[in-house]
Design a protein around this motif. Sequence first.
Motif, mmCIF file in Angstrom:
data_model
loop_
_atom_site.group_PDB
_atom_site.id
_atom_site.type_symbol
_atom_site.label_atom_id
_atom_site.label_comp_id
_atom_site.label_asym_id
_atom_site.label_seq_id
_atom_site.Cartn_x
_atom_site.Cartn_y
_atom_site.Cartn_z
ATOM 1 N N ALA A 40 0.814 -1.211 0.000
ATOM 2 C CA ALA A 40 0.000 0.000 0.000
ATOM 3 C C ALA A 40 0.852 1.267 0.000
ATOM 4 N N ASN A 41 2.064 1.187 0.515
ATOM 5 C CA ASN A 41 2.955 2.354 0.560
ATOM 6 C C ASN A 41 3.774 2.522 -0.715
ATOM 7 N N GLY A 42 3.634 1.559 -1.636
ATOM 8 C CA GLY A 42 4.360 1.652 -2.888
ATOM 9 C C GLY A 42 5.723 1.004 -2.896
ATOM 10 N N SER A 43 6.174 0.485 -1.759
ATOM 11 C CA SER A 43 7.480 -0.166 -1.710
ATOM 12 C C SER A 43 7.393 -1.563 -2.331
ATOM 13 N N ARG A 44 8.462 -1.948 -3.031
ATOM 14 C CA ARG A 44 8.491 -3.223 -3.731
ATOM 15 C C ARG A 44 9.214 -4.290 -2.926
ATOM 16 N N SER A 45 8.832 -5.526 -3.170
ATOM 17 C CA SER A 45 9.508 -6.653 -2.540
ATOM 18 C C SER A 45 9.300 -7.896 -3.394
ATOM 19 N N GLU A 46 10.190 -8.862 -3.234
ATOM 20 C CA GLU A 46 10.086 -10.127 -3.951
ATOM 21 C C GLU A 46 9.869 -11.267 -2.961
ATOM 22 N N HIS A 47 9.045 -12.207 -3.371
ATOM 23 C CA HIS A 47 8.698 -13.321 -2.490
ATOM 24 C C HIS A 47 8.684 -14.606 -3.312
#
Length: 297
Positions: A108-115
């Motif tokens: 929701a904050n726009g930060s990216r991550s990979e999972h």
Amino acid sequence: TFSPAEQAESFSHQAIWKRSLIVLAGPLANFLLAIVLYAGLLIIGIDGQKPTLGTPLIGGILQQAGVPDQATVLAVNGEQTDSLQRVYSRLIKSSFNGEDAILTVSNANGSRSEHTLPLATEGKNPAQLMGRLGSVPAIVGEISIGQLSPGALQQAGGQVGDVFVNINGEPITNLPQLINWTRRSYGVPLQVVLKRGDQLLPLTVIAQRHPELVAKSGNIIGAFNFMPEVHYNPQAVTDYEQSQQMTERLSWWRAPIDATIRVWDLSIMSLQGIKLLLMGELAFEETISGPIQTAKV
């Protein structure tokens, strides 16, 4: 009776390569037609749903991989995903290929991550995979007991039609919230308040695992042993649907390329599914069990 000249032109008298081309012409024509039609739809625009996941359910693949709540999927295995349908299609493909999937998301904050989703060990049943992912939209609604089987909730005094008010003082406003309460609290007494008519009923419920369901669902089945009935708030449903609607539209040059890839992937997965059915590795009744197992709390 055919003349020698006519017999020489018949199918059975043709060279093997000619007969092979004739046999392949039909399926190839259907394949090309599907690509043309799909490309046309992509150019005009296909209504779909934004690639936004719901609330991860405790014990599900998404929650175990650390995917945040209400995450937007940007790519699967490096391939851009413009719709939720494309997300699920890429995940099913990875599962069929016996590969893990790398999900690139933004919160929701726009930060990216990979999972990394461990799909290599999840088998090749698409319906069960959708259930094991564990993602349910947090749409506001009233949740009641639709069906009740012998178990913790029934032993505590719950009845069909009772409405959930709160658990341990937290108001129950959506389905994933209720499911996660049951899944995080095995063996722990929960103070559950139900509403029966105009009466509030405080109950103490101790969640329990169900061995016969654990074997099929990898410990993610909840422990109250009931099927919820959700009466969604109409305005909440409208707001959610409007917020998730999107139209997938591609340029004239990209549409044929994308259509070819999608038709090819769908054809391969369909053939793989038929192969699994014929080999007895995939039972027909199992292909429809995923959504049911997910809904059962």
